[in-house]
Structure formats: C-alpha cells, structure tokens
Design a protein around this motif. Structure first.
Motif, PDB file in Angstrom:
ATOM      1  N   THR A 374     -64.968 -24.413  35.533  1.00 46.25           N
ATOM      2  CA  THR A 374     -65.256 -25.425  36.532  1.00 46.25           C
ATOM      3  C   THR A 374     -64.493 -26.713  36.267  1.00 46.25           C
ATOM      4  O   THR A 374     -64.650 -27.331  35.204  1.00 46.25           O
ATOM      5  CB  THR A 374     -66.763 -25.727  36.573  1.00 46.25           C
ATOM      6  N   GLY A 375     -63.660 -27.100  37.222  1.00 44.22           N
ATOM      7  CA  GLY A 375     -62.931 -28.359  37.120  1.00 44.22           C
ATOM      8  C   GLY A 375     -61.802 -28.386  36.119  1.00 44.22           C
ATOM      9  O   GLY A 375     -61.225 -29.445  35.874  1.00 44.22           O
ATOM     10  N   ARG A 376     -61.451 -27.231  35.534  1.00 50.51           N
ATOM     11  CA  ARG A 376     -60.416 -27.186  34.510  1.00 50.51           C
ATOM     12  C   ARG A 376     -59.465 -26.037  34.791  1.00 50.51           C
ATOM     13  O   ARG A 376     -59.871 -24.948  35.206  1.00 50.51           O
ATOM     14  CB  ARG A 376     -61.016 -26.988  33.110  1.00 50.51           C
ATOM     15  N   GLY A 377     -58.175 -26.277  34.522  1.00 47.13           N
ATOM     16  CA  GLY A 377     -57.197 -25.221  34.708  1.00 47.13           C
ATOM     17  C   GLY A 377     -55.959 -25.467  33.869  1.00 47.13           C
ATOM     18  O   GLY A 377     -55.897 -26.414  33.074  1.00 47.13           O
ATOM     19  N   ARG A 378     -54.979 -24.630  34.073  1.00 48.22           N
ATOM     20  CA  ARG A 378     -53.737 -24.706  33.298  1.00 48.22           C
ATOM     21  C   ARG A 378     -52.568 -24.564  34.268  1.00 48.22           C
ATOM     22  O   ARG A 378     -52.489 -23.616  35.035  1.00 48.22           O
ATOM     23  CB  ARG A 378     -53.713 -23.590  32.259  1.00 48.22           C
ATOM     24  N   ALA A 379     -51.665 -25.561  34.264  1.00 49.23           N
ATOM     25  CA  ALA A 379     -50.493 -25.533  35.135  1.00 49.23           C
ATOM     26  C   ALA A 379     -49.495 -24.500  34.648  1.00 49.23           C
ATOM     27  O   ALA A 379     -49.586 -23.991  33.524  1.00 49.23           O
ATOM     28  CB  ALA A 379     -49.851 -26.920  35.178  1.00 49.23           C
ATOM     29  N   GLU A 380     -48.503 -24.213  35.483  1.00 51.70           N
ATOM     30  CA  GLU A 380     -47.438 -23.305  35.080  1.00 51.70           C
ATOM     31  C   GLU A 380     -46.755 -23.798  33.812  1.00 51.70           C
ATOM     32  O   GLU A 380     -46.379 -23.009  32.944  1.00 51.70           O
ATOM     33  CB  GLU A 380     -46.412 -23.164  36.211  1.00 51.70           C
ATOM     34  N   CYS A 381     -46.602 -25.116  33.693  1.00 57.53           N
ATOM     35  CA  CYS A 381     -45.929 -25.715  32.540  1.00 57.53           C
ATOM     36  C   CYS A 381     -46.827 -25.799  31.313  1.00 57.53           C
ATOM     37  O   CYS A 381     -46.429 -26.366  30.292  1.00 57.53           O
ATOM     38  CB  CYS A 381     -45.417 -27.106  32.904  1.00 57.53           C
ATOM     39  N   TYR A 382     -48.031 -25.267  31.397  1.00 58.85           N
ATOM     40  CA  TYR A 382     -49.032 -25.213  30.332  1.00 58.85           C
ATOM     41  C   TYR A 382     -49.846 -26.495  30.198  1.00 58.85           C
ATOM     42  O   TYR A 382     -50.780 -26.563  29.396  1.00 58.85           O
ATOM     43  CB  TYR A 382     -48.400 -24.859  28.976  1.00 58.85           C
ATOM     44  N   ALA A 383     -49.550 -27.514  30.988  1.00 61.12           N
ATOM     45  CA  ALA A 383     -50.351 -28.736  30.921  1.00 61.12           C
ATOM     46  C   ALA A 383     -51.778 -28.445  31.369  1.00 61.12           C
ATOM     47  O   ALA A 383     -52.017 -27.663  32.301  1.00 61.12           O
ATOM     48  CB  ALA A 383     -49.732 -29.814  31.804  1.00 61.12           C
ATOM     49  N   ALA A 384     -52.733 -29.091  30.691  1.00 58.96           N
ATOM     50  CA  ALA A 384     -54.120 -29.012  31.129  1.00 58.96           C
ATOM     51  C   ALA A 384     -54.261 -29.760  32.451  1.00 58.96           C
ATOM     52  O   ALA A 384     -53.638 -30.801  32.661  1.00 58.96           O
ATOM     53  CB  ALA A 384     -55.036 -29.618  30.078  1.00 58.96           C
ATOM     54  N   VAL A 385     -55.092 -29.222  33.345  1.00 62.35           N
ATOM     55  CA  VAL A 385     -55.289 -29.822  34.663  1.00 62.35           C
ATOM     56  C   VAL A 385     -56.783 -29.988  34.906  1.00 62.35           C
ATOM     57  O   VAL A 385     -57.568 -29.069  34.674  1.00 62.35           O
ATOM     58  CB  VAL A 385     -54.678 -28.942  35.782  1.00 62.35           C
TER      59      VAL A 385
END
Length: 414
Positions: A374-385
């Motif tokens: 919930t509310g958290r993910g990982r971009a293609e570039c591996y940055a936390a989102v």
C-alpha cells in the motif's frame, strides 16, 4: 514462535536461500526451531550472527538452534562450540530436507525414504507479497579476489541450465510475480560451465522470449569487465529488462584494484557506465565500493570517491574493509580502523548526494512502477516510489514523478 523462525544475514542470495531453508525444514516436519543463516563477508556480519544466536536462545529457550550459511561453512567448529547451538549445516546441507530430519523423531515419509524435497516456489522478497521474486541462476565463484572469503564458502562457479531457469520463472510468474531478479555469486560468469556456454545476456534474452508473460526482468550485481554483447543489446532494445545496473567495482584506483585482483580497471568501469547511459539514457547505476582496503592512501581513496561522480552512481553499497583470516589481503599493511570508518562515511555521504541528484532529475518524468504494498512501489530505475491511494500489490502502473520525498520519488498514478 512460528514452526521455523529464520534469521538471515548478508546478500540477496542468502535471503533467497532462506526461503529454500524454510521449505526444506517444513518438508522435514521441523517444529520449534530457529535457523541463523550467517554471512562471512565481514567480521561485523559474523559478530551480529553470534549476537542473534545468543538472542535466539534467550528468547526461545526450548527451541532447536540451527546455524548455517557462509560463516558456518568456513568455520563449523567455531559455531558447534557455542553452547546455544544444536546443529551446524554447511551451504549445501542447508538446502536439503534430509539435513533437518534428524531433529524430529517422526519425519515425513518422503524425507525418511530419502526422496528429494519439493520444488521451491516461494522465492519472493520479504514484505513485497508476490510482486518481486529472486531467481538464482548461478552459484559459487572461480575467482580469488584477495579480500574475499566467499569462494571458499560457496565453491566453484556453477550455472543453472536455461531450461530449469525458464521452468522456475514460469512457476514464479504463475504464482503472481511481475518482476524477477536474476541473482548469483558471480552473475556474469553464468554459462561458462555449461555445454553450450550460453552467456548471461543470451540466457536472459531466451528467458524473456520463452516467458512473454513476465513483465519485468532485473539483474543483480555485474562485473563490468564481463558484460557480454548480448546483454548490452538487451539493455538497448528490450524494455522488459529494467534500466538499472549494479556494478561490482570495489575501488576506483588501479593499483588497489590490482592488489584486490579485480578483473577490471578504472577506465573499464567508467567505460561501462558511459556505454550503459548511451544505450539507455534513463538507466540508473549502482556499485559496491570498499573503503580502507590495505595500503590505500588518501589519493587512492579519492579516486574511489571521484568514481561516484565520474560513473554517475546513484545506488551505493559501501563496505568498510574488514580483514578475513585466510585471505591474502589480511596479510597486507592495514589502514587504521578510524580512517577506514571515516572513509566509509565519506563514500556513503557521496552516495546519498548522488541518489538525491538522480531522483531530482527524474521529477517531471514518467515510469512504470511496480506496486509492492500500500502506497509503496519500485520504479523501473529501482528508485523507491511513494504514491497516494491504494493499488493492489503486483500492479504495474505508469506514474508521473512530482517530487522527492524522504529519499523516494512521489508518484502520481496516470
């Protein structure tokens, strides 16, 4: 406590193997045990493992304490001598259900008959549901870097066959994984021991072709001197290969690299970073760096520090040098420990600044984001989102990056 509690130290490979340990222990019918999966990369990792063993006995006085992993493989007698420990297993034994059967007077029939344990399917990073899975494709190392004890703990390089990798990937995707991370001890050595000598890039290309339903493929640490042409081609042309490379650099000074017995030079490291960025401008680069290697003076250290900017490294893993008995580096003239700590702190500060700059330049851009929770993910570039609202774990959603917030990109779902 759960039937089997696992305490893991060290690398992603150890974390992956902890899931295999859990399945093996479950297959053996173990109940009321704590498994400490140790790491031998640094003396600090071993100290923390010993603390965890003592804490496990204090918190669970009736539990069986099992110690395994690289530190236990290298010095089993050291851990058998601990009063808290009931069983020590090496890196091969820890993955087999029969290794745990002797702890239980009534093991399952399959284990008692010596049958292999079931295939391991729960290879998913803790805390991320089934969104991202690690898939081990290579084990061991044929090289002998002077600071590293791991080849002695994990043995020579061994590759998983492409057919087995495809089969495992299909199981993981069927189980809900949207991203698979290929991992190994010396990942770019993949295939050299197999009959057709497939390269890492060729295997990854064939994997993506064979499993079209796999949304994203990511790679763990790479030796910059051994990235094959097929892998460079994938980086340029395959959008399902994530634009994120992590290099095993260790140092930025050529003399230190030579004393480490690394296979690349400073110029090769910079060239690999330059080529990656030319092929995929959105790529994010990371690296492992060691601070305070024996004989390192301030000028040598500055070359490592400068490498962060020269290669455009956004994700750093910094290790203060820790001597490992039995390695050639442990017999070289040491840098004073306070200097080692101070240099590690400077490298970490440079890494934090570089990450902040990399995230800032992505504001206004868009990427596909893998929702992990919930509310958290990982971009293609591996940055936390971080993002507002609720999206199901495993969703891949394009987001526009509006700001940087507490070391993560603030994503607006589109």
């Amino acid at each position: 406590m759960p039937a089997v509690e696992i305490v893991t130290f060290g690398c992603r490979l150890n974390a992956l193997e902890s899931e295999t340990i859990r399945s093996a222990a479950d297959a053996a019918g173990i109940d009321g045990a704590v498994v400490v999966n140790t790491c031998a990369v640094t003396a600090e990792a071993e100290r923390q493992a010993r603390q965890a063993i003592r804490r496990a006995r204090r918190d669970h006085p009736e539990a069986r304490i099992i110690v395994t992993g690289c530190a236990a493989t290298l010095a089993p007698e050291r851990y058998r001598a601990l009063a808290e420990v009931d069983l020590v297993l090496d890196n091969r034994e820890k993955l087999r259900a029969e290794s745990y059967a002797g702890l239980d007077p009534h093991p399952p029939a399959a284990v008692a008959a010596g049958l292999p344990s079931p295939a391991i399917r729960e290879r998913v990073e803790a805390g991320e549901g089934r969104a991202r899975a690690y898939l081990q494709v290579q084990q061991g190392c044929d090289h002998r870097c002077t600071f590293c004890i791991i080849p002695y703990a994990r043995g020579p390089s061994r590759s998983v066959t492409p057919e087995s990798i495809v089969a495992e990937a299909r199981l993981l995707v069927a189980g809900g994984a949207r991203e698979i991370v290929l991992t190994g001890v010396d990942l770019t050595a993949y295939g050299a021991d197999l009959p057709d000598r497939p390269t890492l890039g060729a295997m990854a290309r064939d994997l993506l072709a064979a499993v079209p339903e796999l949304t994203r493929l990511r790679l763990s640490s790479l030796d910059p001197a051994e990235i094959d042409e097929a892998l460079w081609g994938l980086l340029a042309d395959e959008p399902r290969l994530m634009p994120h490379l992590h290099f095993s650099l260790q140092a930025g000074d050529d003399l230190i690299l030579k004393r480490m017995k690394r296979r690349h030079t400073r110029a090769q490291a910079i060239a690999a970073a330059t080529r990656a960025r030319a092929l995929r401008p959105s790529v994010a680069l990371g690296a492992d760096l060691i601070a305070g290697f024996p004989t390192e003076d301030e000028a040598m250290f500055r070359r490592s520090l400068d490498l962060v900017a020269e290669c455009g490294l956004a994700f750093l893993h910094v290790f203060p040098y820790s001597p490992r008995p039995g390695t050639p580096a442990s017999r070289m003239p040491a840098v004073d420990p306070p200097v080692v700590r101070e240099r590690a702190a400077r490298l970490r500060a440079a890494g934090e600044a570089a990450l902040a700059a990399d995230l800032a330049r992505r504001i206004g851009g868009t990427e596909e984001v893998l929702v992990e929770r919930t509310g958290r993910g990982r971009a293609e570039c591996y940055a936390a989102v971080r993002f507002p609202g609720a999206l199901p774990a495993g969703t891949v959603r394009r987001m526009r990056f509006a700001a940087v917030e507490r070391g993560a990109l603030l994503g607006i779902p589109m």
